[in-house]
Write an enzyme that holds these catalytic residues in place. Structure first.
Site, mmCIF file in Angstrom:
data_model
loop_
_atom_site.group_PDB
_atom_site.id
_atom_site.type_symbol
_atom_site.label_atom_id
_atom_site.label_comp_id
_atom_site.label_asym_id
_atom_site.label_seq_id
_atom_site.Cartn_x
_atom_site.Cartn_y
_atom_site.Cartn_z
ATOM 1 N N HIS A 267 78.102 33.725 8.200
ATOM 2 C CA HIS A 267 77.669 32.336 8.006
ATOM 3 C C HIS A 267 78.852 31.381 8.146
ATOM 4 O O HIS A 267 78.766 30.366 8.856
ATOM 5 C CB HIS A 267 77.028 32.208 6.615
ATOM 6 C CG HIS A 267 76.646 30.818 6.212
ATOM 7 N ND1 HIS A 267 75.341 30.388 6.124
ATOM 8 C CD2 HIS A 267 77.405 29.756 5.843
ATOM 9 C CE1 HIS A 267 75.323 29.116 5.734
ATOM 10 N NE2 HIS A 267 76.561 28.713 5.549
ATOM 11 N N GLU A 268 79.958 31.709 7.469
ATOM 12 C CA GLU A 268 81.114 30.805 7.507
ATOM 13 C C GLU A 268 81.693 30.701 8.914
ATOM 14 O O GLU A 268 82.027 29.613 9.390
ATOM 15 C CB GLU A 268 82.189 31.265 6.518
ATOM 16 C CG GLU A 268 81.768 31.229 5.053
ATOM 17 C CD GLU A 268 81.184 29.904 4.623
ATOM 18 O OE1 GLU A 268 81.609 28.862 5.162
ATOM 19 O OE2 GLU A 268 80.278 29.896 3.786
ATOM 20 N N HIS B 20 79.795 28.485 11.184
ATOM 21 C CA HIS B 20 80.113 27.056 11.068
ATOM 22 C C HIS B 20 81.203 26.689 12.068
ATOM 23 O O HIS B 20 81.217 25.587 12.625
ATOM 24 C CB HIS B 20 80.596 26.718 9.647
ATOM 25 C CG HIS B 20 79.480 26.462 8.679
ATOM 26 N ND1 HIS B 20 78.474 25.556 8.921
ATOM 27 C CD2 HIS B 20 79.224 26.993 7.458
ATOM 28 C CE1 HIS B 20 77.641 25.543 7.886
ATOM 29 N NE2 HIS B 20 78.066 26.405 6.985
ATOM 30 N N TYR C 90 77.010 17.093 9.410
ATOM 31 C CA TYR C 90 76.712 17.833 8.186
ATOM 32 C C TYR C 90 75.983 16.910 7.217
ATOM 33 O O TYR C 90 76.432 16.630 6.119
ATOM 34 C CB TYR C 90 78.009 18.368 7.568
ATOM 35 C CG TYR C 90 77.810 19.592 6.706
ATOM 36 C CD1 TYR C 90 77.376 20.795 7.257
ATOM 37 C CD2 TYR C 90 78.035 19.533 5.343
ATOM 38 C CE1 TYR C 90 77.182 21.903 6.473
ATOM 39 C CE2 TYR C 90 77.846 20.646 4.545
ATOM 40 C CZ TYR C 90 77.419 21.824 5.117
ATOM 41 O OH TYR C 90 77.228 22.940 4.324
ATOM 42 N N GLU D 123 73.407 24.204 8.731
ATOM 43 C CA GLU D 123 73.313 25.275 7.739
ATOM 44 C C GLU D 123 72.433 26.426 8.242
ATOM 45 O O GLU D 123 72.754 27.600 8.072
ATOM 46 C CB GLU D 123 72.741 24.727 6.426
ATOM 47 C CG GLU D 123 73.797 24.245 5.471
ATOM 48 C CD GLU D 123 74.805 25.353 5.164
ATOM 49 O OE1 GLU D 123 74.394 26.454 4.785
ATOM 50 O OE2 GLU D 123 76.005 25.114 5.339
ATOM 51 N N ASP E 58 73.961 17.048 -2.010
ATOM 52 C CA ASP E 58 74.217 18.092 -1.015
ATOM 53 C C ASP E 58 74.025 17.560 0.408
ATOM 54 O O ASP E 58 73.392 18.196 1.245
ATOM 55 C CB ASP E 58 73.288 19.297 -1.295
ATOM 56 C CG ASP E 58 73.641 20.515 -0.459
ATOM 57 O OD1 ASP E 58 74.794 20.634 -0.003
ATOM 58 O OD2 ASP E 58 72.748 21.362 -0.270
ATOM 59 N N HIS F 99 71.458 22.495 2.216
ATOM 60 C CA HIS F 99 71.218 23.903 1.855
ATOM 61 C C HIS F 99 69.790 24.129 1.357
ATOM 62 O O HIS F 99 69.424 25.252 1.019
ATOM 63 C CB HIS F 99 72.196 24.362 0.773
ATOM 64 C CG HIS F 99 73.621 24.430 1.231
ATOM 65 N ND1 HIS F 99 74.475 23.361 1.143
ATOM 66 C CD2 HIS F 99 74.326 25.433 1.806
ATOM 67 C CE1 HIS F 99 75.668 23.713 1.622
ATOM 68 N NE2 HIS F 99 75.602 24.953 2.032
#
Lengths: 89, 368
Positions: B171-172, B175, B186, B195, B268, B273
């Site tokens: 996931h990271e 990005h 974002y 996301e 957020d 998310h």
């Protein structure tokens, strides 16, 4: 002094709030000094932040709000946020 | 390490922690460390079937530009990046399981993008992959800072070490791929797409490493991340958003699985998310309708959109959906089951593809 911390974002996207009321606390002076230092490091505008990074809002006495975001936050902000989230209600 | 062997025809990049080392850790006097090692052993058993350890430089070494270049740093529980270098590319496993998991996870992610999508690292040009572990004290998070990945240890009460879930590592890094390609904002729906793309490719990294089909995959994000006492199975469910956890401390998984449940919020970055559950489930629906290995076709369609140059930075769900429809038609044809699956997938989650990509008349709830 009422010190509120709101943490949003993060990989989990779960918001956390905590508050410490320093009135009557023996370590009130220490809290106040830390809070002022943290406020001085901050700014009112929301910072850009990074994907999945935490965003923080620190509010003092319901009047002054400063915002910051990982990973670029001040040392006093980090200390204050950590303490409030840990000890606050 | 004694378990190395050369795989002549299929160079592979992901190194797993030598089982003997994990065994030792699992018997460690340090209960927390032992527990983590035991969990890793159990989880890695399935992956070990697929993976092989490639020897460092050998006669069959693949072209230099097709190998990962990983460096793992240790922040030593403070917030200074990147920290001290503890393992470089080709170095043997170290005693610290977090370091080895991060190293292996970067390798698995690199491998999916190279083998699945012919993409050489995050930027397509062999970018070095850096990660820092042990960031902060009991730090309950992992993030991409624009240059590298950062993992906290978790507090052990709610979250485990953030290197424990392979999909979190994927996931990271995803990005990073998004940053180098569509560079989605974002914020709002574009942020939720950002996301979701990370969840999609994070899950695909895990599915690829395990050799799973769409039907076999758990479609969970962070299945190993929640500490023992937490009531839940993961942080997010792509298959059934909103059902991943329901816990006294964490609360209930707030993700909607369709536009009916779209959450308007300023927190957020506009619920990036939270609302990511909608495109997440669309991908799940498409992948399972097509069947087989999800990265081969559903993943290819999503990848085509991400890298195709037509996805606007501020795209909303409808614009993204339209581009997936166009990509499916271009790659598989207008009578293909892939195209039908894409159209049905978005319909299932209540998103009507925009007439033209980026059309403001998108049939989705505007955010903020």
């Amino acid at each position: 002094m009422r010190i509120q911390v709101k943490r949003t974002g993060g990989f989990a996207g779960i918001t956390r709030r905590a508050e410490v009321d320093t009135s009557g606390r023996p370590d009130a002076a220490e809290w106040h000094a830390l809070a002022e230092e943290a406020a001085a490091e901050g700014r009112g505008e929301p910072p850009a932040g990074v994907p999945d990074g935490f965003r923080y809002e620190i509010t003092l006495d319901g009047e002054r709000t400063v915002r910051c975001a990982d990973p670029r936050i001040g040392a006093a902000q980090r200390k204050l946020i950590t303490r409030v989230l840990k000890e606050g209600a | 390490m004694t378990a190395l062997r050369v795989e002549a025809t299929h160079p592979v990049f992901c190194t797993i922690i030598p089982p003997h080392l994990l065994d030792r850790l699992a018997q460690s006097d340090d209960e927390a460390r032992a527990g983590r090692a035991r969990r890793t052993l159990e989880r890695d058993a399935a992956q070990r079937i697929r993976r092989r350890e490639a020897a460092p430089p050998a006669a069959t070494e693949p072209a230099a530009e097709e190998k990962p270049n990983r460096t793992i740093y240790d922040a030593g529980k403070v917030e200074t990046l990147p920290g001290t270098k503890v393992r470089g590319e080709g170095d043997e496993a170290v005693k610290d399981a977090s370091v080895n998991r991060a190293y292996a996870g970067l390798g698995s992610t690199f491998e999916l993008f190279l083998k699945g999508f012919e993409r050489n690292s995050i930027d397509g040009e062999g970018l070095a992959l850096d990660a820092t572990v042990h960031y902060g004290q009991e730090y309950n998070n992992a993030f991409w800072d624009g240059h590298q990945m950062v993992f906290g240890d978790g507090d052990g009460e709610i979250f485990n070490d953030f290197t424990t879930s392979l999909d979190v590592i994927g996931h990271e890094l995803a990005h990073g791929v998004t940053q180098y390609t569509a560079n989605l904002d974002y914020q709002g729906q574009a942020g939720a797409l950002n996301e979701s793309v990370s969840d999609v490719f994070g899950s695909l990294v895990k599915q690829y490493a395990l050799g799973q089909t769409a039907e076999e995959a758990d479609w969970l994000i962070g299945a190993d991340l929640l500490a023992g006492a937490v009531e839940g199975k993961a942080l997010r469910s792509m298959k059934a958003p909103g059902t991943a956890y329901d816990d006294d401390v964490l609360g209930k998984d707030p993700q909607p699985g369709s536009m009916d449940g779209y959450v308007d919020t300023t927190e957020d970055n506009g619920g990036v998310h939270i609302n990511s559950g909608i495109p997440n489930r669309a991908f799940y629906e498409v992948a399972t309708a097509i069947g087989g290995k999800a990265w081969e076709r559903a993943g290819q369609i999503w990848y085509d959109v991400l890298t195709g140059g037509k996805l606007a930075k501020d795209a909303n769900f409808a614009a993204f959906a339209q581009l997936t429809v166009a990509a499916a038609q271009k790659r598989y044809g207008k009578d293909s089951k892939e195209l039908a699956a894409v159209q049905k997938g978005w319909s299932e989650v209540g998103v009507t593809p925009a007439d033209e990509a980026g059309s403001p008349e998108a049939d989705t709830t505007p955010c903020e």
